[in-house]
Every structure is written in structure tokens, then in C-alpha cells.
Design an enzyme around this catalytic site. Structure first.
Site, PDB file in Angstrom:
ATOM      1  N   SER A 126      33.376  33.612  43.469  1.00 32.79           N
ATOM      2  CA  SER A 126      34.684  33.597  43.728  1.00 32.79           C
ATOM      3  C   SER A 126      34.869  33.710  45.150  1.00 32.79           C
ATOM      4  O   SER A 126      34.134  34.838  45.669  1.00 32.79           O
ATOM      5  CB  SER A 126      35.572  34.064  42.806  1.00 32.79           C
ATOM      6  OG  SER A 126      37.053  34.262  43.288  1.00 32.79           O
ATOM      7  N   TYR A 151      38.975  42.181  38.788  1.00 28.04           N
ATOM      8  CA  TYR A 151      38.342  40.674  38.765  1.00 28.04           C
ATOM      9  C   TYR A 151      37.380  40.416  39.833  1.00 28.04           C
ATOM     10  O   TYR A 151      36.017  40.142  39.858  1.00 28.04           O
ATOM     11  CB  TYR A 151      39.408  39.672  38.664  1.00 28.04           C
ATOM     12  CG  TYR A 151      38.820  38.311  38.936  1.00 28.04           C
ATOM     13  CD1 TYR A 151      38.003  37.567  37.945  1.00 28.04           C
ATOM     14  CD2 TYR A 151      39.263  37.600  40.022  1.00 28.04           C
ATOM     15  CE1 TYR A 151      37.481  36.354  38.065  1.00 28.04           C
ATOM     16  CE2 TYR A 151      38.655  36.403  40.189  1.00 28.04           C
ATOM     17  CZ  TYR A 151      37.812  35.897  39.246  1.00 28.04           C
ATOM     18  OH  TYR A 151      37.298  34.346  39.483  1.00 28.04           O
ATOM     19  N   LYS A 155      33.052  40.116  40.342  1.00 31.25           N
ATOM     20  CA  LYS A 155      32.281  39.059  40.666  1.00 31.25           C
ATOM     21  C   LYS A 155      31.201  39.391  41.750  1.00 31.25           C
ATOM     22  O   LYS A 155      30.159  39.238  41.667  1.00 31.25           O
ATOM     23  CB  LYS A 155      33.313  38.031  41.424  1.00 31.25           C
ATOM     24  CG  LYS A 155      34.189  37.248  40.371  1.00 31.25           C
ATOM     25  CD  LYS A 155      33.120  36.152  39.540  1.00 31.25           C
ATOM     26  CE  LYS A 155      33.861  35.738  38.399  1.00 31.25           C
ATOM     27  NZ  LYS A 155      33.133  35.066  37.424  1.00 31.25           N
TER      28      LYS A 155
HETATM   29  C1  UD1 Z   1      43.486  33.792  42.394  1.00 28.25           C
HETATM   30  C2  UD1 Z   1      42.715  34.938  42.474  1.00 28.25           C
HETATM   31  C3  UD1 Z   1      41.106  34.171  42.705  1.00 28.25           C
HETATM   32  C4  UD1 Z   1      40.874  33.200  41.522  1.00 28.25           C
HETATM   33  C5  UD1 Z   1      41.826  32.171  41.678  1.00 28.25           C
HETATM   34  C6  UD1 Z   1      41.814  31.065  40.718  1.00 28.25           C
HETATM   35  C7  UD1 Z   1      42.675  37.016  43.793  1.00 28.25           C
HETATM   36  C8  UD1 Z   1      43.256  37.984  44.746  1.00 28.25           C
HETATM   37  N1  UD1 Z   1      43.098  35.652  43.413  1.00 28.25           N
HETATM   38  O1  UD1 Z   1      43.628  33.249  43.814  1.00 28.25           O
HETATM   39  O2  UD1 Z   1      40.223  35.249  42.613  1.00 28.25           O
HETATM   40  O3  UD1 Z   1      39.699  32.804  41.721  1.00 28.25           O
HETATM   41  O4  UD1 Z   1      43.269  32.881  41.388  1.00 28.25           O
HETATM   42  O5  UD1 Z   1      42.569  30.161  41.113  1.00 28.25           O
HETATM   43  O6  UD1 Z   1      41.704  37.647  43.207  1.00 28.25           O
HETATM   44  N2  UD1 Z   1      51.769  31.694  44.662  1.00 28.25           N
HETATM   45  C9  UD1 Z   1      53.251  31.402  44.360  1.00 28.25           C
HETATM   46  N3  UD1 Z   1      53.972  31.413  43.283  1.00 28.25           N
HETATM   47  C10 UD1 Z   1      53.218  31.490  41.886  1.00 28.25           C
HETATM   48  C11 UD1 Z   1      52.013  31.539  42.072  1.00 28.25           C
HETATM   49  C12 UD1 Z   1      51.300  31.522  43.091  1.00 28.25           C
HETATM   50  O7  UD1 Z   1      53.781  31.386  45.465  1.00 28.25           O
HETATM   51  O8  UD1 Z   1      54.110  31.328  41.042  1.00 28.25           O
HETATM   52  C13 UD1 Z   1      51.235  31.634  45.755  1.00 28.25           C
HETATM   53  C14 UD1 Z   1      50.552  32.839  45.813  1.00 28.25           C
HETATM   54  O9  UD1 Z   1      51.069  33.641  46.353  1.00 28.25           O
HETATM   55  C15 UD1 Z   1      49.233  32.335  46.789  1.00 28.25           C
HETATM   56  C16 UD1 Z   1      49.169  30.967  46.457  1.00 28.25           C
HETATM   57  O10 UD1 Z   1      50.186  30.487  45.696  1.00 28.25           O
HETATM   58  O11 UD1 Z   1      49.598  32.447  48.030  1.00 28.25           O
HETATM   59  C17 UD1 Z   1      47.817  30.614  45.490  1.00 28.25           C
HETATM   60  O12 UD1 Z   1      48.055  31.566  44.492  1.00 28.25           O
HETATM   61  P1  UD1 Z   1      47.051  31.656  43.201  1.00 28.25           P
HETATM   62  O13 UD1 Z   1      46.974  30.195  42.407  1.00 28.25           O
HETATM   63  O14 UD1 Z   1      47.437  32.603  42.244  1.00 28.25           O
HETATM   64  O15 UD1 Z   1      45.621  31.863  43.553  1.00 28.25           O
HETATM   65  P2  UD1 Z   1      44.951  32.877  44.356  1.00 28.25           P
HETATM   66  O16 UD1 Z   1      45.941  34.164  44.394  1.00 28.25           O
HETATM   67  O17 UD1 Z   1      44.686  32.240  45.818  1.00 28.25           O
END
Ligand code: UD1
Length: 337
Positions: A126, A151, A155
Site C-alpha cells: 500500500s 495497518y 505492510k
Molecule cells: C486509507 C488507508 C490506506 C488504504 C486505503 C484503502 C491510511 C492512512 N489510509 O487511505 O492505507 O490503502 O484507505 O482505500 O493508512 N474522507 C472524507 N470523508 C469520509 C471518508 C474519507 O472526507 O467519510 C477523506 C479522507 O479524509 C481522505 C480521503 O477522503 O482525505 C480518502 O480517505 P480514505 O478513502 O479513507 O482513504 P485513505 O485515508 O487515503
């Protein structure tokens, strides 16, 4: 016949990869314990490919079980290792479970592969191994620092284990560092199935759009980016699945034991707010959302430099974000009809 063992092959990325493997002429052998997947996904794989994949139910951390599968199947040519727990959020609350599950399964698998002289491995890593990178787009040579979750640490530790084993044996391995997988199969027969409330952005959006959630919370709009929201590299899961085929082909032409790391992304950064607007535009749905505080552990900006995988394997992402969001939406709609 090229038999490929796929651990966690019923999960989100695993199931899409199994479909691509069958379509590319490989013979996947799936193992999965359904800890984060559903048995009916196997029927859906069959519906898409008109091929019933061989399947064993069991835990990848159980060496006896792995031994039985390797003994029964014989002639396993290579392994793609997806089986792992994957919630960054959950891993912070349950570190021991994450260390035990993700490390023990990788150790058991490497031991049994060595015993059966299977030398080719594609590991599901990842972009989280980069932590908050100083450079964007992020090349594979970037420093790996400050993983924001257990997590992420698992990895990185698995990559290190694979690295050491490759140095001391005939193992040829590729770790694919995924950026943010989104989308679903174009048939809408398989896709992401989050357990409970989704943590990830796109499943939360599609569940809100269909009425399962009241509104989406955007975690922070005061980041130092163009529109104040975080930036990610969203890659269509079918493109990601195809990167595994490219990795297997690359291992075939690799002579010496190695451990190569490839980023798998589109190479383009998109903001959270940009993605929301794009979702609304391609689906004609008005999404209900509110701006909330930042989410602990979120990194600001993370998108891939994909020149290495492109120049060494020829792989590159084919699908754009419009297609990924539409496919995710069609999958979400299929779940309620
Ligand atoms: C997370 C994991 C990553 C994993 C990926 C799988 C970390 C830090 N992050 O990534 O390892 O591979 O998921 O897809 O380990 N967001 C919102 N509202 C929400 C959900 C998300 O605003 O309800 C925003 C988050 O703040 C972020 C972006 O959307 O900025 C992406 O979030 P998310 O889909 O959870 O993925 P990551 O955090 O990038």
C-alpha cells in the site's frame, strides 16, 4: 496451464484480480476465510467469467491448511497474496490483531512456498508505507517514514520480510503499492463490500447517495491544497487488478531472486471535494455533505509516480475517474435492487 494461488481472492481487489487472471488464461486457486468477504462473490466470478474457480476456505496464517492446499493442487506456479486485515482505523485500536494476522499469514505463506519450491510472489502492499511524503508524485525511492497506522506498519514489515527472504533464497517478489482503489467491475456483479459503516471515501459517498447514510462528512477543508481538501490518487480496481497480471509476467522474465516495488496509481492527484463534484456530475445525484474537522492520521497529499511500473512492465491505468465513480455507483445500486 498457469496455476496462481490467490490468498484473499474473494475480497475487493482479490475478486477483481481473479476475474482478470481467468480472462488472461491463468488458473486461479483461491483461498479465503470470508473474514471480510462473502461466499456469493465466488458465484459472481463464475457468472462473469463462465469459469468456476477452485476455492478453499481457510486461514492463510494456518500452515497446516496451506500445506494441504499446496499438496492438493501441486504445480502452483506463483502466488498473489492479498489476505490481510485492511482498516487503518481499526488497526490503531487493535494493533496486536493486525500484527498477528498480517505478519503470521505472510510468514506461513513464505515458509510453505519455500517448502514447495514456489518462487514467484506478488504482494499486496500500500502507498501507506510512504507516510506523509515530502515529494509528490511519490516515486518508489521516496523515504518510508511515519506510517500513520498499524495497518501501514504491517505492510512495511511484510515488505521487509519479503526483502530478506528474497536475499537469502530463490524468491522473486513484487510488492505492489496501491494508491486508493475505487470503482467496481463493469458488470456490477462484484465490487467493494464494506463491513458496517465505511471508512473509505467512495463507499461512504455511494451509500449516502443511495440513502443509507444521512450525509457525508468531508474531513477538513483547511489543508494547504487548491480547495483545502486532501488529495489522493484514485485508481480503478480493474486497472489495479490488471497490474497483478503485468507483475506476474514481469516475474516470468526476471532471472535472479529479487524484490521489486512498484507504485500502482494513475499518477494524477484529485481532491476530496473534486471527487465529490465529479460524482455528482457523472451520476446526476446531489450529494448531501458537510464539512467537518480533520480526521486524525490523514495525510495531506498522496499521488503516485508511476513511471517505474510503466517503463518496466508496460502497465498503465486505462480508466478515468468518471468511469470508476459510475461503476461504483452502479455496483451500489445493484446491492439494493
Ligand atoms: C486509507 C488507508 C490506506 C488504504 C486505503 C484503502 C491510511 C492512512 N489510509 O487511505 O492505507 O490503502 O484507505 O482505500 O493508512 N474522507 C472524507 N470523508 C469520509 C471518508 C474519507 O472526507 O467519510 C477523506 C479522507 O479524509 C481522505 C480521503 O477522503 O482525505 C480518502 O480517505 P480514505 O478513502 O479513507 O482513504 P485513505 O485515508 O487515503
Amino acid at each position: 496451464m498457469r496455476k496462481v494461488l490467490v490468498t484473499g481472492g474473494v475480497g475487493y481487489i482479490g475478486s477483481h484480480t481473479v476475474v482478470e487472471l481467468i480472462e488472461a488464461g491463468y488458473v486461479p486457486v483461491i483461498i479465503d476465510n470470508f473474514s471480510n468477504s462473502e461466499p456469493w462473490i465466488i458465484d459472481r466470478i463464475e457468472e462473469i467469467t463462465k469459469t468456476k474457480p477452485t476455492f478453499y476456505e481457510g486461514d492463510c496464517g494456518n500452515k497446516d491448511f496451506l500445506n494441504e492446499v499446496f499438496a492438493e493442487e501441486k504445480e502452483i506456479d506463483s502466488v498473489i497474496h492479498f489476505a490481510a486485515m485492511k482498516s487503518a482505523h481499526e488497526s490503531i485500536a487493535n494493533p496486536l490483531e493486525y500484527y498477528k494476522n498480517n505478519l503470521c499469514s505472510t510468514l506461513a505463506l513464505l515458509e510453505v512456498m519455500s517448502q514447495y519450491k514456489v518462487t514467484k510472489l506478488v504482494f499486496s502492499s500500500s502507498a501507506t508505507v510512504y507516510g506523509e511524503s515530502d515529494i509528490n508524485p511519490i516515486p518508489e525511492t521516496a523515504e518510508l517514514k511515519n506510517q500513520t497506522s498499524t495497518y501501514g506498519t504491517t505492510k512495511l514489515m511484510c515488505e521487509s520480510i519479503i526483502e530478506d527472504v528474497a536475499k537469502s533464497s530463490s524468491l522473486k517478489a513484487i510488492s505492489l503499492r496501491y494508491f486508493n482503489p475505487v470503482g467496481a467491475h463493469a458488470s456490477a456483479l462484484i465490487g467493494e463490500l464494506p463491513k458496517g459503516t465505511p471508512n473509505n471515501l467512495v463507499p461512504y459517498i455511494t451509500q449516502t447517495a443511495i440513502g443509507l447514510r444521512e450525509y457525508l462528512t468531508v474531513y477538513g477543508d483547511d489543508y494547504p491544497t487548491m480547495d483545502g481538501t486532501c488529495i489522493r490518487d484514485f485508481i480503478h480496481v480493474v486497472d489495479l487488478a490488471q497490474a497483478h497480471i503485468a507483475a506476474l509476467k514481469h516475474l516470468d522474465i526476471t532471472n535472479a531472486s529479487t524484490h521489486t516495488k512498484f507504485n500502482v496509481g494513475t499518477g494524477k492527484g484529485e481532491s476530496v471535494m473534486g471527487l465529490i463534484k465529479q460524482f455528482e456530475s457523472v451520476t446526476s445525484v446531489n450529494l448531501s455533505y458537510k464539512i467537518g474537522p480533520r480526521r486524525a492520521g490523514d495525510i495531506i497529499e498522496c499521488f503516485a509516480d508511476v513511471s517505474k511500473i510503466n517503463s518496466e512492465t508496460g502497465w498503465q491505468a486505462k480508466f478515468d475517474l468518471d468511469k470508476a465513480l459510475l461503476d461504483s455507483w452502479h455496483w451500489q445500486q445493484s446491492l439494493v435492487t
